[in-house]
Design a protein around this motif. Structure first.
Motif, PDB file in Angstrom:
ATOM      1  N   ALA A 256       1.015  -1.176  -0.182  1.00 20.98           N
ATOM      2  CA  ALA A 256      -0.219  -0.043  -0.065  1.00 20.98           C
ATOM      3  C   ALA A 256       0.813   1.415   0.266  1.00 20.98           C
ATOM      4  CB  ALA A 256      -1.023  -0.008   1.161  1.00 20.98           C
ATOM      5  N   ALA A 257       2.146   1.032   0.170  1.00 19.40           N
ATOM      6  CA  ALA A 257       2.880   2.455   0.423  1.00 19.40           C
ATOM      7  C   ALA A 257       3.516   2.707  -1.209  1.00 19.40           C
ATOM      8  CB  ALA A 257       4.386   2.020   1.022  1.00 19.40           C
ATOM      9  N   HIS A 258       3.223   1.758  -2.036  1.00 22.15           N
ATOM     10  CA  HIS A 258       3.268   2.280  -3.584  1.00 22.15           C
ATOM     11  C   HIS A 258       4.722   2.688  -3.825  1.00 22.15           C
ATOM     12  CE1 HIS A 258      -0.532   1.192  -4.653  1.00 22.15           C
ATOM     13  NE2 HIS A 258      -0.905   1.522  -3.484  1.00 22.15           N
ATOM     14  N   ASN A 259       5.873   1.848  -3.193  1.00 25.11           N
ATOM     15  CA  ASN A 259       7.244   2.087  -3.256  1.00 25.11           C
ATOM     16  C   ASN A 259       7.806   0.846  -3.663  1.00 25.11           C
ATOM     17  OD1 ASN A 259      10.036   2.572  -3.350  1.00 25.11           O
ATOM     18  ND2 ASN A 259       9.706   4.445  -1.934  1.00 25.11           N
ATOM     19  N   PRO A 260       8.157   0.243  -4.836  1.00 22.02           N
ATOM     20  CA  PRO A 260       8.573  -0.886  -5.126  1.00 22.02           C
ATOM     21  C   PRO A 260       9.862  -1.308  -4.388  1.00 22.02           C
ATOM     22  CG  PRO A 260       8.842   0.101  -7.045  1.00 22.02           C
ATOM     23  CD  PRO A 260       7.778   1.073  -6.239  1.00 22.02           C
ATOM     24  N   TYR A 261      10.835  -0.208  -4.256  1.00 24.11           N
ATOM     25  CA  TYR A 261      12.165  -0.291  -3.860  1.00 24.11           C
ATOM     26  C   TYR A 261      11.881  -0.475  -1.999  1.00 24.11           C
ATOM     27  CZ  TYR A 261      13.531   1.271  -8.387  1.00 24.11           C
ATOM     28  OH  TYR A 261      13.680   1.146  -9.670  1.00 24.11           O
ATOM     29  N   LEU A 262      11.097   0.459  -1.548  1.00 23.13           N
ATOM     30  CA  LEU A 262      10.806   0.166  -0.246  1.00 23.13           C
ATOM     31  C   LEU A 262      10.246  -1.020   0.166  1.00 23.13           C
ATOM     32  CD1 LEU A 262      10.754   1.648   2.856  1.00 23.13           C
ATOM     33  CD2 LEU A 262       8.692   2.629   1.852  1.00 23.13           C
ATOM     34  N   GLU A 263       9.357  -1.479  -0.564  1.00 16.62           N
ATOM     35  CA  GLU A 263       8.491  -3.017  -0.550  1.00 16.62           C
ATOM     36  C   GLU A 263       9.358  -3.937  -0.619  1.00 16.62           C
ATOM     37  OE1 GLU A 263       4.832  -5.530  -2.259  1.00 16.62           O
ATOM     38  OE2 GLU A 263       5.446  -3.712  -3.283  1.00 16.62           O
ATOM     39  N   ASP A 264      10.425  -4.011  -1.313  1.00 17.66           N
ATOM     40  CA  ASP A 264      11.369  -5.268  -1.586  1.00 17.66           C
ATOM     41  C   ASP A 264      12.124  -5.351  -0.436  1.00 17.66           C
ATOM     42  OD1 ASP A 264      10.379  -5.878  -4.096  1.00 17.66           O
ATOM     43  OD2 ASP A 264      11.810  -5.051  -5.226  1.00 17.66           O
ATOM     44  N   THR A 265      12.747  -4.019  -0.129  1.00 16.42           N
ATOM     45  CA  THR A 265      13.738  -4.005   1.227  1.00 16.42           C
ATOM     46  C   THR A 265      12.922  -4.580   2.402  1.00 16.42           C
ATOM     47  OG1 THR A 265      14.762  -2.189   0.064  1.00 16.42           O
ATOM     48  CG2 THR A 265      15.168  -2.512   2.450  1.00 16.42           C
ATOM     49  N   LEU A 266      11.675  -4.075   2.621  1.00 13.60           N
ATOM     50  CA  LEU A 266      11.107  -4.623   3.834  1.00 13.60           C
ATOM     51  C   LEU A 266      10.582  -6.039   4.017  1.00 13.60           C
ATOM     52  CD1 LEU A 266       9.022  -1.126   4.782  1.00 13.60           C
ATOM     53  CD2 LEU A 266      10.743  -2.346   6.421  1.00 13.60           C
ATOM     54  N   VAL A 267      10.182  -6.429   2.742  1.00 15.13           N
ATOM     55  CA  VAL A 267       9.565  -7.958   2.475  1.00 15.13           C
ATOM     56  C   VAL A 267      10.935  -8.695   3.259  1.00 15.13           C
ATOM     57  CG1 VAL A 267       9.091  -9.769   1.210  1.00 15.13           C
ATOM     58  CG2 VAL A 267       7.862  -7.469   1.165  1.00 15.13           C
ATOM     59  N   ARG A 268      12.150  -8.313   2.524  1.00 15.78           N
ATOM     60  CA  ARG A 268      13.351  -9.163   2.859  1.00 15.78           C
ATOM     61  C   ARG A 268      13.504  -9.223   4.371  1.00 15.78           C
ATOM     62  NH1 ARG A 268      15.517  -6.645  -1.705  1.00 15.78           N
ATOM     63  NH2 ARG A 268      17.026  -5.760  -0.396  1.00 15.78           N
ATOM     64  N   HIS A 269      13.594  -8.019   4.843  1.00 12.32           N
ATOM     65  CA  HIS A 269      14.059  -8.026   6.119  1.00 12.32           C
ATOM     66  C   HIS A 269      12.977  -8.266   7.183  1.00 12.32           C
ATOM     67  CE1 HIS A 269      16.796  -5.201   4.473  1.00 12.32           C
ATOM     68  NE2 HIS A 269      17.640  -5.194   5.766  1.00 12.32           N
ATOM     69  N   ASP A 270      11.574  -8.233   6.785  1.00 13.66           N
ATOM     70  CA  ASP A 270      10.600  -9.012   7.527  1.00 13.66           C
ATOM     71  C   ASP A 270      10.576 -10.405   7.534  1.00 13.66           C
ATOM     72  OD1 ASP A 270       7.970  -8.716   9.109  1.00 13.66           O
ATOM     73  OD2 ASP A 270       7.046  -9.391   7.669  1.00 13.66           O
ATOM     74  N   ASN A 271      11.015 -10.949   6.515  1.00 17.71           N
ATOM     75  CA  ASN A 271      11.331 -12.333   6.263  1.00 17.71           C
ATOM     76  C   ASN A 271      12.312 -12.675   7.267  1.00 17.71           C
ATOM     77  OD1 ASN A 271       9.373 -12.474   4.151  1.00 17.71           O
ATOM     78  ND2 ASN A 271      10.613 -12.687   2.689  1.00 17.71           N
ATOM     79  N   LEU A 272      13.418 -12.073   7.238  1.00 19.83           N
ATOM     80  CA  LEU A 272      14.402 -12.803   8.149  1.00 19.83           C
ATOM     81  C   LEU A 272      14.076 -12.472   9.652  1.00 19.83           C
ATOM     82  CD1 LEU A 272      17.349 -10.851   6.388  1.00 19.83           C
ATOM     83  CD2 LEU A 272      16.780 -13.466   6.225  1.00 19.83           C
ATOM     84  N   ALA A 273      13.464 -11.224   9.965  1.00 15.67           N
ATOM     85  CA  ALA A 273      12.815 -11.135  11.379  1.00 15.67           C
ATOM     86  C   ALA A 273      11.648 -12.398  11.723  1.00 15.67           C
ATOM     87  CB  ALA A 273      12.159 -10.008  11.478  1.00 15.67           C
ATOM     88  N   THR A 274      10.915 -12.793  10.841  1.00 18.50           N
ATOM     89  CA  THR A 274       9.888 -13.863  11.021  1.00 18.50           C
ATOM     90  C   THR A 274      10.749 -15.167  11.255  1.00 18.50           C
ATOM     91  OG1 THR A 274       8.237 -12.624   9.704  1.00 18.50           O
ATOM     92  CG2 THR A 274       7.896 -14.914  10.060  1.00 18.50           C
ATOM     93  N   ARG A 275      11.834 -15.444  10.770  1.00 22.08           N
ATOM     94  CA  ARG A 275      12.369 -16.516  10.862  1.00 22.08           C
ATOM     95  C   ARG A 275      12.846 -16.582  12.373  1.00 22.08           C
ATOM     96  NH1 ARG A 275      17.201 -18.220   7.747  1.00 22.08           N
ATOM     97  NH2 ARG A 275      16.179 -20.371   7.596  1.00 22.08           N
ATOM     98  N   ILE A 276      13.400 -15.369  12.892  1.00 19.56           N
ATOM     99  CA  ILE A 276      13.901 -15.182  14.220  1.00 19.56           C
ATOM    100  C   ILE A 276      12.793 -15.528  15.193  1.00 19.56           C
ATOM    101  CG2 ILE A 276      14.837 -13.667  15.841  1.00 19.56           C
ATOM    102  CD1 ILE A 276      16.578 -12.574  13.657  1.00 19.56           C
TER     103      ILE A 276
END
Length: 221
Positions: A149-169
């Protein structure tokens, strides 16, 4: 001559994209355990795709630090290292509030409808007494919907990657966390702020959520 505008047609994901999403979420939710070998043939069979889409997916997942390839040894799911928590949180504490604020400003009617539907799921999560895994899937859905919903693909890609890593923890310590439902339900007021178009409130709640996550994991160690 001016052409009539046409609505964009949503494209079906490619086989490689489908394979990527499925393998990614297995890695994130620790269905593929940290350190486990990655077998391309078995993954392809389980997903109903050939080796080429699996290989393309694995290239992306290696870049996202979810798998690692070692010469003469093979490919493995990366280990979950608790020492990474501080680095991941440092990034998320800055970018999660930005994404939430931009979502409050930019969310389309479709975005708001999707977030409102997730809000209803959050409200009923406790009454359904979902297990921790179900709550984690819901948590991922909410985060990804906000990033989109933020409609910034670069921000979205970065946060998806970091949220994935946080979720694994997070998943590593699920059995030690006392209030998983409470943490996930924190998204409710955040979604309300985004849907209402309140960027400052959304940013504040997003930052608090990330900080609470780090505190909860550290308390569980």
């Amino acid at each position: 001559m001016q052409q009539a505008a046409t609505a964009p047609v949503s494209e079906e994901p490619t086989l490689a994209e489908r394979a990527y999403r499925a393998i990614r979420d297995r890695l994130v939710m620790l269905e593929i355990r940290p350190g486990a070998p990655i077998n391309e043939e078995q993954l392809g069979q389980s997903l109903g795709v050939g080796r080429t889409p699996v290989r393309e997916a694995l290239k992306r997942l290696q870049y996202e630090r979810l798998i690692a390839t070692y010469p003469r040894r093979g490919t493995f799911a990366t280990e979950v290292n608790i020492t990474d928590l501080a680095h991941i949180s440092e990034v998320r504490q800055e970018l999660e509030p930005l994404a939430a604020a931009q979502a409050a400003r930019r969310a389309t009617a479709a975005d708001r409808a999707a977030l409102t539907a997730l809000r209803r799921e959050l409200a009923s999560a406790d009454s359904r007494r979902q297990d921790s895994t179900g709550l984690m899937h819901l948590d991922l859905q909410v985060h990804r919907a906000i990033y989109a919903a933020a409609h910034n693909p670069y921000l979205e890609d970065t946060l998806v990657r970091h949220d994935n890593l946080a979720t694994r923890i997070w998943c590593l310590f699920l059995d030690r966390l006392s209030d998983m439902a409470g943490h996930v339900e924190e998204h409710g007021p955040l979604i309300d702020a985004i849907v209402a178009g309140e960027p400052e409130t959304a940013a504040r709640l997003a930052r608090s959520h990330v900080e609470d996550f780090e505190r909860a994991v550290r308390a569980a160690i």
